[in-house]
Motif scaffolding. Sequence first.
Motif, PDB file in Angstrom:
ATOM      1  N   UNK A 102     -28.331  -6.089 -17.567  1.00 51.67           N
ATOM      2  CA  UNK A 102     -28.202  -5.078 -16.519  1.00 51.67           C
ATOM      3  C   UNK A 102     -26.777  -4.956 -15.980  1.00 51.67           C
ATOM      4  N   UNK A 103     -25.959  -6.003 -16.155  1.00 48.39           N
ATOM      5  CA  UNK A 103     -24.590  -5.957 -15.651  1.00 48.39           C
ATOM      6  C   UNK A 103     -23.770  -4.861 -16.334  1.00 48.39           C
ATOM      7  N   UNK A 108     -22.040   1.001 -21.093  1.00 47.41           N
ATOM      8  CA  UNK A 108     -21.722   0.992 -22.530  1.00 47.41           C
ATOM      9  C   UNK A 108     -22.785   1.743 -23.331  1.00 47.41           C
ATOM     10  N   UNK A 109     -23.243   2.859 -22.786  1.00 48.22           N
ATOM     11  CA  UNK A 109     -24.157   3.715 -23.528  1.00 48.22           C
ATOM     12  C   UNK A 109     -23.407   4.392 -24.672  1.00 48.22           C
ATOM     13  N   UNK A 110     -24.156   4.965 -25.588  1.00 49.25           N
ATOM     14  CA  UNK A 110     -23.523   5.669 -26.708  1.00 49.25           C
ATOM     15  C   UNK A 110     -22.619   6.786 -26.202  1.00 49.25           C
ATOM     16  N   UNK A 118     -15.682   4.190 -29.505  1.00 46.65           N
ATOM     17  CA  UNK A 118     -16.333   2.891 -29.676  1.00 46.65           C
ATOM     18  C   UNK A 118     -17.822   3.066 -29.908  1.00 46.65           C
ATOM     19  N   UNK A 119     -18.446   2.139 -30.638  1.00 45.60           N
ATOM     20  CA  UNK A 119     -19.893   2.195 -30.806  1.00 45.60           C
ATOM     21  C   UNK A 119     -20.608   1.791 -29.525  1.00 45.60           C
ATOM     22  N   UNK A 120     -21.841   2.194 -29.382  1.00 46.33           N
ATOM     23  CA  UNK A 120     -22.633   1.844 -28.203  1.00 46.33           C
ATOM     24  C   UNK A 120     -22.685   0.332 -28.037  1.00 46.33           C
ATOM     25  N   UNK A 121     -22.558  -0.121 -26.793  1.00 41.61           N
ATOM     26  CA  UNK A 121     -22.626  -1.550 -26.510  1.00 41.61           C
ATOM     27  C   UNK A 121     -21.315  -2.286 -26.623  1.00 41.61           C
ATOM     28  N   UNK A 183     -10.927   0.996 -24.111  1.00 40.91           N
ATOM     29  CA  UNK A 183     -11.732   0.109 -23.281  1.00 40.91           C
ATOM     30  C   UNK A 183     -12.603   0.998 -22.394  1.00 40.91           C
ATOM     31  N   UNK A 184     -13.895   0.683 -22.319  1.00 42.44           N
ATOM     32  CA  UNK A 184     -14.815   1.531 -21.561  1.00 42.44           C
ATOM     33  C   UNK A 184     -14.538   1.428 -20.063  1.00 42.44           C
TER      34      UNK A 184
END
Length: 313
Positions: A102-103, A108-110, A118-121, A183-184
């Motif tokens: 949950x953090x 980091x959704x698609x 970047x790929x999801x996650x 970086x997300x």
Amino acid sequence: MTSTAKNFGYLPKEQRTVDTQYRNLIQNILSSGEDHTPIHGDPSKRLIGYPMRFKRSNGLPAIAARDLEKYNLIKGAIGENIAFMNGARTLEQLEQYGCPKSFWEKWVTEEKCSVFGLPAGDLGPGSYGPAWAAFPKPDGGTFHQILNMVRLMKERPILRTIKAVPWIPYYTASGDPENPRAVVVAPCHGWIQVHINTGNNTFKLTHNQRSADSPVGLQFNLIQYFCMGLMFERVTGIIFDELVYYIEDAHIYEMQLTHAQRLVDTDTEFPHVFPEIHFTEDAPTEDILAFRPEHFIVKDYVANPWFKIPTPI
């Protein structure tokens, strides 16, 4: 796992004082913060430049205004930093070290990751884990900043350069279209330095935070860096004395204002001293990367009931 009998140097509970620094920060932002709307468009109030100091003897700076042990959040926060020390950068890797899904899952959704290629996650190569554990070297190799800090504490304690940063500029702050940000979420915390007093074998850990979501994230960051000081102590034998904490941008979002006032009111009406936190007997003594959340035991944490506080995604 069983608790170790060793005391970390805390004062007895009846001698520990109620710490109001966090409450004061929230109150100061509410009363005198400047209006600011950041890039994601959620209005906020903020203070620029805010210091706090937490003596180890007065306990773990886990606020009592809402119960942070609800949903195992104290150990979850510890797990997040342990994951970053081990180089984690994906949601799956963070979970392996005890960081709750949950953090990070909403960040980091698609859809959000695709903005940065970047790929999801995937938090990205500019996130905390790669910066701390695999900082790029000019020769193409990588440099582990946390392990280097431990080495310097043992071998060259007089240095003023026992330091680590979470920031890789060409991934986090690039304005070059040919080298876009990767970086997300640009690292908000994690600028750390150790200051050793060789005369009495103690050290202070200073921490600089670029950006603090003060009613939510900051509550966990205080725990994380206090516990990092304890981990450094455990593997070096140098006694952790104080966490010196500095925030560059401390803010409260508009959607959080009533919740923030509740934090102030609750902590004022029902104050509690900080708890202790101890290691288990089988906690690592040599390898800082071997720590896990289950190696920590919180003692005498008394807090007011949990309530949820929203934060922009």
